[in-house]
Design a protein around this motif. Structure first.
Motif, short mmCIF file in Angstrom:
data_model
loop_
_atom_site.label_atom_id
_atom_site.label_comp_id
_atom_site.label_asym_id
_atom_site.label_seq_id
_atom_site.Cartn_x
_atom_site.Cartn_y
_atom_site.Cartn_z
N GLN A 219 0.83 -1.21 0.00
CA GLN A 219 0.00 0.00 0.00
C GLN A 219 0.86 1.26 0.00
OE1 GLN A 219 -3.18 0.19 2.81
NE2 GLN A 219 -3.78 -1.92 2.47
N GLN A 222 2.11 1.83 -3.41
CA GLN A 222 1.08 2.42 -4.27
C GLN A 222 0.90 3.91 -3.95
OE1 GLN A 222 -2.72 0.27 -4.46
NE2 GLN A 222 -1.62 -1.61 -3.99
N LEU A 223 0.92 4.21 -2.65
CA LEU A 223 0.77 5.61 -2.22
C LEU A 223 1.95 6.45 -2.75
CD1 LEU A 223 -1.42 6.93 -0.47
CD2 LEU A 223 -0.04 6.47 1.54
N ALA A 329 -0.90 7.73 5.23
CA ALA A 329 -1.38 6.35 5.41
C ALA A 329 -2.54 6.40 6.40
CB ALA A 329 -0.25 5.49 5.96
N ASN A 331 -7.05 5.67 7.10
CA ASN A 331 -8.36 5.68 6.47
C ASN A 331 -9.40 6.17 7.47
OD1 ASN A 331 -10.51 3.02 5.22
ND2 ASN A 331 -10.47 5.18 4.68
N ASN A 348 -4.71 5.86 1.77
CA ASN A 348 -4.99 4.49 1.32
C ASN A 348 -6.20 3.92 2.06
OD1 ASN A 348 -3.22 4.47 3.63
ND2 ASN A 348 -3.10 2.27 3.40
N TYR A 349 -7.01 3.15 1.35
CA TYR A 349 -8.17 2.52 1.97
C TYR A 349 -7.71 1.28 2.71
CZ TYR A 349 -12.60 0.14 2.65
OH TYR A 349 -13.68 -0.48 3.21
N GLN A 350 -7.97 1.27 4.01
CA GLN A 350 -7.57 0.12 4.82
C GLN A 350 -8.70 -0.12 5.81
OE1 GLN A 350 -4.13 -0.32 7.85
NE2 GLN A 350 -3.12 -0.37 5.86
N THR A 380 -7.09 -3.82 -1.01
CA THR A 380 -6.75 -2.41 -0.76
C THR A 380 -7.20 -1.49 -1.90
OG1 THR A 380 -4.93 -0.94 -0.21
CG2 THR A 380 -4.45 -2.63 -1.81
N ASP A 381 -7.12 -0.20 -1.67
CA ASP A 381 -7.47 0.79 -2.70
C ASP A 381 -6.85 2.13 -2.32
OD1 ASP A 381 -8.67 1.80 -4.94
OD2 ASP A 381 -10.63 0.97 -4.48
N MET A 382 -6.82 3.05 -3.24
CA MET A 382 -6.32 4.41 -2.96
C MET A 382 -7.51 5.37 -2.96
SD MET A 382 -3.01 4.43 -2.54
CE MET A 382 -2.83 2.79 -1.86
#
Lengths: 396, 347
Positions: A219, A222-223, A329, A331, A348-350, A380-382
């Motif tokens: 994650q 990605q971030l 970082a 959510n 980041n989606y956590q 996960t997702d952003m």
């Protein structure tokens, strides 16, 4: 001396007198309810949702891992290989302790699981809610205990949990270093141990049946990609870290540093500071950075999107430096609101609830006699200004 | 009337044992309290606090406070594992160095009190922060573990007699309590510590070298705490620089147990065995609270209440005593000698 002997005698006699039956023993439901548990499991993983409308018990993600460098410690600080044992912890730990219990393969219904978390926090409330929702859907009783971020208390709670002889114990270790002894203790007591959320050291993996949680390293990479995109591939980035020594400290500091070093060599590290999670402290540090680095400071990478983020944004606004790209970082509602207002570029989606749900799913699978992944990651997702609305209402 | 008063005095003097007995009776109604595992956990869990408790009691009897006991133990814990895991030294040498560091820090405390004439409260409070900062720097804020080398950890946690819940760690703790008990009761050093803590003037008249004795007391406190911390770290297989910072600080347990055990805050009076009994009572009560209610907040609340009640009770007793006999209770003895009448004074 007489009193000392008397004292010992009193304690020993009291122990001897009542040790034959000092209370009720909670045992697992007897009988074969495997078929019913499997049916319940299949239904629950498809139907249960988190409070923000995502799957509560998503399937665990398995990831490919590269070969381990010969001597990771010999590599430079900005080389991803140096952190191999942290990023890919447990993936190669195929050999488990001989004390690891076998699955009873008699179904999850009626099982009691004690979950020992790290401490009280809004995130933990959401996590507890997720575990209880998932546990109920899978027919398991879930007890969540919190040591309020205190190592000694967490050790004490582990002893307490072992003494209660539950069907399984899930643990969010407070410290990666201490986790080995904690999981070892649980396993040697004959109780199935499951790691959740926070990574341990590789040593600890042999003493747990499975670990589930977010892939913080992936994650953060990605971030970092999102941040590099916003910075145009160059600039100076400063870091506010998680608590020193914890696994998020490494992933949220050296995840981006190594990613930038490998793919964006024109993005330089200006400073790394660990002020903790107080907004005022973070504000002070960011103000100092703005004075010290001036226009060279183009990005700030935060290990937390709540107090660290509010302090940082305050400092940036006071200095009139809204051009600085901030990514964080986490959510939380604070973080999502700051993304929506455009103050933070990406978080980041956590999902806290799904993190717990994934652990409950893994434990139930194991009770149902299925093979579980040694390490199972959470989807996960952003979250950016464009898609932030689809992640409301926030879980914490 | 006199009989009732004597009985109440006896109860008060032995309140540590009374509290322990009450807690053990209360525990009868707590599920799974009297299991081999749980009793062993409680006894082993009391080890660190006992080391700190006897050190704190020793200092208080000598008329001083050692607020650095908690961080002295943390230092012992961090140094022993640091020396073993990071520096690769043999266990015996790692333990020796940890104890040596405790001895040095304790001696500095003693010198600050005796030579620099700084009140022990301030000197040891300062030492607490020095040790805390040093340990953070030593380990970069992170924990140190035995890294999978559990031989000594298992050995220290093992119960040599399978039918008794006494681990080797607890047996070491008992040995320390017995040593302190014998030394404080049966040696000149112990008697001098009592005299010095009770009345510095009398001690001087009796030829007690107070400065030397005070320094020795702090050195012993440092050694004991560091040894306790080292053994605790070995038993846990890990050491953290933040021990008790978010939960119940070890200092608070030591302080509460010492006061509950009847050690006088004014110095000159105290008993390590009663401190030990109080620690067992506290640990048993914490176990009961966790079992019955599961929340750590109750433990903190209980500790705070226990300390507050003990301190308020001690303060009221001291106030009542001073009101009855004045601020120089030794005058009561003179009164008795001169008049042949006994003035009833609680000792």
């Amino acid at each position: 001396m007489k009193r000392l002997i008397g004292l010992l005698l009193v304690f020993t006699m009291a122990f001897a007198l009542v040790s034959w039956g000092g209370g009720t023993v909670i045992t697992a439901t007897e009988g074969d309810n495997l078929a019913e548990s499997i049916a319940l499991f299949e239904e629950a993983i498809e139907s249960m949702e988190t409070t923000d409308g995502q799957l509560l018990m998503p399937a665990p993600i398995e990831k490919e891992f590269p070969d381990r460098p010969e001597d990771p410690d010999a590599l430079p600080e900005d080389d991803a290989g140096r952190y191999y044992d942290m990023e890919y912890v447990g993936w190669d730990a195929t050999e488990k302790s001989p004390d690891i219990p076998e699955s009873p393969a008699d179904g999850s219904i009626g099982k009691r699981v004690i979950v020992i978390v790290h401490g009280d926090h809004a995130w933990t409330t959401a996590y507890e809610r997720g575990f209880k929702m998932a546990g109920e859907a899978l027919g398991m009783t879930i007890d969540v205990w919190s040591p309020n971020w205190d190592q000694a208390l967490q050790d004490q709670l582990i002893d307490r949990a072992i003494n209660e002889e539950p069907d399984a114990i899930a643990l969010i270790p407070l410290s990666a270093e201490n986790a080995t002894q904690q999981f070892r203790k649980i396993t040697m007591a004959g109780i199935p141990a499951f790691g959740t959320n926070t990574l341990t050291t590789s040593d600890a993996m042999q003493y747990m049946i499975a670990w589930t949680g977010p892939d913080d390293w992936a994650q953060m990479r990605q971030l970092s990609e999102k941040m590099a995109e916003a910075l145009g591939g160059e600039g100076g980035v400063a870091y506010i870290t998680h608590n020193v020594g914890t696994s998020p400290y490494y992933s949220r500091t050296f995840g981006p540093i190594t990613q930038f070093a490998e793919h964006y060599p024109d993005i330089k590290t200006l400073d790394i500071q660990s002020p903790g999670f107080e907004a005022a402290q973070c504000k002070q540090i960011v103000s100092d950075w703005i004075s010290r680095f001036g226009d060279d400071l183009t990005g700030i990478f935060l290990a937390d999107d709540a107090p660290q983020a509010t302090g940082t944004i305050d400092a940036i606004k006071e200095a009139g430096r809204e051009d600085i790209i901030v990514v964080a970082a986490g959510n939380s509602k604070t973080g999502q609101d700051l993304v929506k207002s455009g103050d933070i570029a990406v978080i980041n989606y956590q999902s806290a609830e799904a993190d717990a749900g994934l652990s409950a799913r893994t434990i139930a699978s194991w009770f149902n006699g299925e093979t579980v992944l040694n390490v199972g990651y959470l989807m996960t997702d952003m979250i950016t200004e464009e898609n932030v609305d689809s992640f409301y209402p926030t879980q914490w | 009337m006199q009989k009732t008063s004597n009985a109440l005095d006896a109860l008060n003097r032995n309140r540590a044992y009374l509290i322990l007995a009450l807690v053990l009776i209360f525990a009868l109604f707590t599920p799974r309290f009297y299991t081999m595992f749980n009793v062993r956990s409680i006894l082993s869990g009391s080890a660190l606090y006992t080391f700190l408790g006897v050190s704190f009691t020793l200092c208080l009897i000598a008329g001083h406070m050692d607020l650095s006991v908690g961080y002295m133990a943390t230092t012992g814990a961090m140094v022993v594992l640091g020396m073993r895991t990071n520096s690769g030294l043999p266990w015996w040498l790692a333990i020796l160095i940890a104890v040596g560091v405790g001895a040095i820090a304790g001696t500095i405390n003693g010198l600050l009190v005796t030579k620099a004439k700084i009140h022990s409260f301030i000197a040891t409070l300062g030492m607490q922060f020095v040790l805390r900062g040093s340990m953070y720097m030593y380990c970069n804020g992170a924990e140190i573990s035995v890294r999978g080398e559990f031989t000594l950890t298992d050995a220290i946690n093992r119960a040599p007699l399978k039918f008794l819940p006494l681990s080797n760690l607890f047996i070491c703790t008992l040995a320390v309590v017995i040593i302190y008990l014998v030394v404080l009761r049966n040696t000149r050093f112990g008697r001098n510590v009592h005299i010095m803590g009770g009345n510095r003037e009398t001690a001087w008249l009796a030829g007690v070298k107070s400065d030397k004795l005070t320094t020795l007391v702090f050195t012993l406190s440092g050694i004991t705490c560091a040894l306790g911390g080292a053994l605790f770290a070995i038993s846990q297989g890990t050491a953290t620089p933040t021990l008790g910072e978010k939960g119940i600080p070890p200092l608070m347990v030591a302080l509460t147990a010492t006061i509950l055990g009847g050690t006088s805050m004014a110095g000159g009076k105290g008993n390590v065995l009663k401190t030990f009994a109080s620690i067992l009572a506290i640990m048993a009560m914490l176990s009961v609270l966790t079992t019955r209610y599961g929340k750590f907040e109750l433990q903190i609340l209980f500790m705070g209440l226990a300390l507050a009640v003990a301190v308020i009770y001690e303060t009221l007793r001291n106030y009542a005593r001073q009101k009855r006999v004045g601020i120089r209770p030794n005058l009561a003895d003179e009164y008795a000698r001169e008049t042949g009448k006994t003035l009833h004074i609680e000792k």
